[in-house]
Design a protein around this motif. Structure first.
Motif, PDB file in Angstrom:
ATOM      1  N   ALA A   1       0.830  -1.195   0.000  1.00  0.00           N
ATOM      2  CA  ALA A   1       0.000   0.000   0.000  1.00  0.00           C
ATOM      3  C   ALA A   1       0.867   1.249   0.000  1.00  0.00           C
ATOM      4  O   ALA A   1       1.880   1.317   0.694  1.00  0.00           O
ATOM      5  CB  ALA A   1      -0.923   0.016   1.215  1.00  0.00           C
ATOM      6  N   SER A   2       0.468   2.220  -0.779  1.00  0.00           N
ATOM      7  CA  SER A   2       1.167   3.492  -0.824  1.00  0.00           C
ATOM      8  C   SER A   2       0.161   4.631  -0.846  1.00  0.00           C
ATOM      9  O   SER A   2      -1.032   4.416  -1.031  1.00  0.00           O
ATOM     10  CB  SER A   2       2.093   3.577  -2.035  1.00  0.00           C
ATOM     11  N   GLY A   3       0.659   5.833  -0.661  1.00  0.00           N
ATOM     12  CA  GLY A   3      -0.227   6.972  -0.577  1.00  0.00           C
ATOM     13  C   GLY A   3      -0.675   7.176   0.860  1.00  0.00           C
ATOM     14  O   GLY A   3       0.123   7.082   1.786  1.00  0.00           O
ATOM     15  N   ARG A   4      -1.949   7.419   1.014  1.00  0.00           N
ATOM     16  CA  ARG A   4      -2.506   7.631   2.349  1.00  0.00           C
ATOM     17  C   ARG A   4      -2.828   6.288   2.994  1.00  0.00           C
ATOM     18  O   ARG A   4      -3.943   5.789   2.913  1.00  0.00           O
ATOM     19  CB  ARG A   4      -3.753   8.499   2.264  1.00  0.00           C
ATOM     20  N   THR A   5      -1.835   5.716   3.638  1.00  0.00           N
ATOM     21  CA  THR A   5      -2.001   4.422   4.271  1.00  0.00           C
ATOM     22  C   THR A   5      -2.759   4.542   5.586  1.00  0.00           C
ATOM     23  O   THR A   5      -3.016   5.634   6.093  1.00  0.00           O
ATOM     24  CB  THR A   5      -0.642   3.748   4.489  1.00  0.00           C
ATOM     25  N   PHE A   6      -3.093   3.389   6.154  1.00  0.00           N
ATOM     26  CA  PHE A   6      -4.007   3.347   7.295  1.00  0.00           C
ATOM     27  C   PHE A   6      -3.341   3.150   8.646  1.00  0.00           C
ATOM     28  O   PHE A   6      -4.012   2.870   9.633  1.00  0.00           O
ATOM     29  CB  PHE A   6      -5.029   2.231   7.073  1.00  0.00           C
ATOM     30  N   ASN A   7      -2.034   3.293   8.700  1.00  0.00           N
ATOM     31  CA  ASN A   7      -1.313   3.064   9.943  1.00  0.00           C
ATOM     32  C   ASN A   7      -1.781   3.971  11.075  1.00  0.00           C
ATOM     33  O   ASN A   7      -1.687   3.603  12.252  1.00  0.00           O
ATOM     34  CB  ASN A   7       0.190   3.261   9.740  1.00  0.00           C
ATOM     35  N   TYR A   8      -2.278   5.124  10.732  1.00  0.00           N
ATOM     36  CA  TYR A   8      -2.615   6.140  11.720  1.00  0.00           C
ATOM     37  C   TYR A   8      -4.080   6.147  12.131  1.00  0.00           C
ATOM     38  O   TYR A   8      -4.473   6.962  12.962  1.00  0.00           O
ATOM     39  CB  TYR A   8      -2.255   7.521  11.168  1.00  0.00           C
ATOM     40  N   VAL A   9      -4.878   5.263  11.563  1.00  0.00           N
ATOM     41  CA  VAL A   9      -6.305   5.240  11.888  1.00  0.00           C
ATOM     42  C   VAL A   9      -6.637   4.033  12.746  1.00  0.00           C
ATOM     43  O   VAL A   9      -5.919   3.033  12.759  1.00  0.00           O
ATOM     44  CB  VAL A   9      -7.176   5.257  10.621  1.00  0.00           C
ATOM     45  N   ALA A  10      -7.750   4.130  13.459  1.00  0.00           N
ATOM     46  CA  ALA A  10      -8.131   3.089  14.397  1.00  0.00           C
ATOM     47  C   ALA A  10      -9.139   2.095  13.841  1.00  0.00           C
ATOM     48  O   ALA A  10      -9.312   1.014  14.401  1.00  0.00           O
ATOM     49  CB  ALA A  10      -8.688   3.728  15.668  1.00  0.00           C
ATOM     50  N   ASN A  11      -9.829   2.458  12.773  1.00  0.00           N
ATOM     51  CA  ASN A  11     -10.852   1.595  12.199  1.00  0.00           C
ATOM     52  C   ASN A  11     -10.681   1.479  10.689  1.00  0.00           C
ATOM     53  O   ASN A  11     -10.882   2.446   9.966  1.00  0.00           O
ATOM     54  CB  ASN A  11     -12.248   2.121  12.509  1.00  0.00           C
ATOM     55  N   TYR A  12     -10.325   0.308  10.235  1.00  0.00           N
ATOM     56  CA  TYR A  12     -10.242   0.027   8.808  1.00  0.00           C
ATOM     57  C   TYR A  12     -10.161  -1.465   8.592  1.00  0.00           C
ATOM     58  O   TYR A  12      -9.976  -2.233   9.538  1.00  0.00           O
ATOM     59  CB  TYR A  12      -9.045   0.731   8.161  1.00  0.00           C
ATOM     60  N   GLY A  13     -10.307  -1.864   7.359  1.00  0.00           N
ATOM     61  CA  GLY A  13     -10.192  -3.267   7.036  1.00  0.00           C
ATOM     62  C   GLY A  13      -9.480  -3.461   5.711  1.00  0.00           C
ATOM     63  O   GLY A  13      -9.497  -2.585   4.843  1.00  0.00           O
TER      64      GLY A  13
ATOM     65  N   SER B   1      -7.080 -10.306  -5.739  1.00  0.00           N
ATOM     66  CA  SER B   1      -6.995  -8.865  -5.588  1.00  0.00           C
ATOM     67  C   SER B   1      -7.075  -8.483  -4.121  1.00  0.00           C
ATOM     68  O   SER B   1      -7.829  -9.084  -3.358  1.00  0.00           O
ATOM     69  CB  SER B   1      -8.129  -8.173  -6.348  1.00  0.00           C
ATOM     70  N   CYS B   2      -6.290  -7.494  -3.741  1.00  0.00           N
ATOM     71  CA  CYS B   2      -6.405  -6.980  -2.389  1.00  0.00           C
ATOM     72  C   CYS B   2      -7.251  -5.719  -2.402  1.00  0.00           C
ATOM     73  O   CYS B   2      -7.391  -5.043  -3.429  1.00  0.00           O
ATOM     74  CB  CYS B   2      -5.036  -6.720  -1.755  1.00  0.00           C
ATOM     75  N   ALA B   3      -7.829  -5.415  -1.266  1.00  0.00           N
ATOM     76  CA  ALA B   3      -8.734  -4.286  -1.166  1.00  0.00           C
ATOM     77  C   ALA B   3      -8.639  -3.661   0.220  1.00  0.00           C
ATOM     78  O   ALA B   3      -8.251  -4.318   1.184  1.00  0.00           O
ATOM     79  CB  ALA B   3     -10.171  -4.733  -1.445  1.00  0.00           C
ATOM     80  N   ALA B   4      -9.008  -2.397   0.292  1.00  0.00           N
ATOM     81  CA  ALA B   4      -8.996  -1.687   1.560  1.00  0.00           C
ATOM     82  C   ALA B   4     -10.240  -0.827   1.691  1.00  0.00           C
ATOM     83  O   ALA B   4     -10.731  -0.272   0.710  1.00  0.00           O
ATOM     84  CB  ALA B   4      -7.749  -0.814   1.679  1.00  0.00           C
ATOM     85  N   THR B   5     -10.746  -0.727   2.899  1.00  0.00           N
ATOM     86  CA  THR B   5     -11.867   0.164   3.168  1.00  0.00           C
ATOM     87  C   THR B   5     -11.395   1.604   3.203  1.00  0.00           C
ATOM     88  O   THR B   5     -10.200   1.891   3.194  1.00  0.00           O
ATOM     89  CB  THR B   5     -12.525  -0.156   4.521  1.00  0.00           C
ATOM     90  N   LEU B   6     -12.341   2.521   3.241  1.00  0.00           N
ATOM     91  CA  LEU B   6     -12.004   3.889   3.556  1.00  0.00           C
ATOM     92  C   LEU B   6     -11.467   3.940   4.981  1.00  0.00           C
ATOM     93  O   LEU B   6     -11.802   3.090   5.809  1.00  0.00           O
ATOM     94  CB  LEU B   6     -13.233   4.785   3.438  1.00  0.00           C
ATOM     95  N   PRO B   7     -10.612   4.922   5.292  1.00  0.00           N
ATOM     96  CA  PRO B   7     -10.170   5.055   6.681  1.00  0.00           C
ATOM     97  C   PRO B   7     -11.349   5.381   7.583  1.00  0.00           C
ATOM     98  O   PRO B   7     -12.332   5.987   7.141  1.00  0.00           O
ATOM     99  CB  PRO B   7      -9.166   6.205   6.617  1.00  0.00           C
ATOM    100  N   TYR B   8     -11.263   4.969   8.813  1.00  0.00           N
ATOM    101  CA  TYR B   8     -12.338   5.166   9.786  1.00  0.00           C
ATOM    102  C   TYR B   8     -13.638   4.520   9.307  1.00  0.00           C
ATOM    103  O   TYR B   8     -14.722   5.102   9.397  1.00  0.00           O
ATOM    104  CB  TYR B   8     -12.530   6.649  10.094  1.00  0.00           C
TER     105      TYR B   8
END
Length: 132
Positions: A24-36, A100-107
Motif C-alpha cells: 500500500a502506498s499513498g494515504r495508508t491506514f497506519n494512523y487510523v483506528a478503524n479500517y479493514g 486482488s487486495c482491497a482496503a476500506t475507507l479510513p475510519y
C-alpha cells in the motif's frame, strides 16, 4: 488516495504453498483506528468471491475467512512495511484465480468485511494458478 499493488502470484502444483503480498502506498491506514483490508479472488467463469479479511479497531484485530479456505490460508499485515499478506497452503486447483487486495475507507464504520461494497480501494490483481 491509496494505491494497492499485489505481487507473489504464479504457478504452483496442488498441495503446494504460495504467499501473496499487497503493498500500500499513498494515504495508508497506519494512523487510523478503524479500517479493514481483504483478499478477493475471481476464478475463470466465476464471480468474484471473498477470501479473507482483517479488520483493525480499537478493540484489536480480527480475521475473517471464507469456508473454502479456512484452515489453509492465513491473512496478516505489517504496518511498518504497509503490506498485507496472504499465506496460502495446501493449494487446490479450485484456488486458481486472480487474487486482488482491497482496503476500506479510513475510519470505516460499516459492519461487514466480507462483501465487495465494503471496500473503496482495489489493486490490479495477481494470477494464481494451481495445477493438478
Amino acid at each position: 488516495q491509496v494505491q494497492l499493488v499485489e505481487s507473489g502470484g504464479g504457478l504452483v502444483q496442488a498441495g503446494g504453498s504460495l504467499s501473496l503480498s499487497c503493498a500500500a502506498s499513498g494515504r495508508t491506514f497506519n494512523y487510523v483506528a478503524n479500517y479493514g483490508m481483504a483478499w478477493f479472488r475471481q476464478g475463470p467463469g466465476k464471480e468474484r468471491e471473498f477470501v479473507a479479511a482483517i479488520s483493525i479497531s480499537l478493540a484489536g484485530a480480527r480475521t475473517y475467512y471464507a469456508d473454502s479456505v479456512k484452515g489453509r490460508f492465513t491473512i496478516s499485515g505489517d504496518n511498518t512495511k504497509n503490506t498485507l499478506y496472504l499465506q496460502m497452503n495446501s493449494l487446490k486447483p479450485e484456488d486458481t484465480a486472480v487474487y486482488s487486495c482491497a482496503a476500506t475507507l479510513p475510519y470505516y464504520r460499516g459492519s461487514t468485511y466480507t462483501q465487495e461494497h465494503a471496500y473503496a480501494y482495489w489493486g490490479q490483481g495477481t494470477q494464481v494458478t494451481v495445477s493438478s
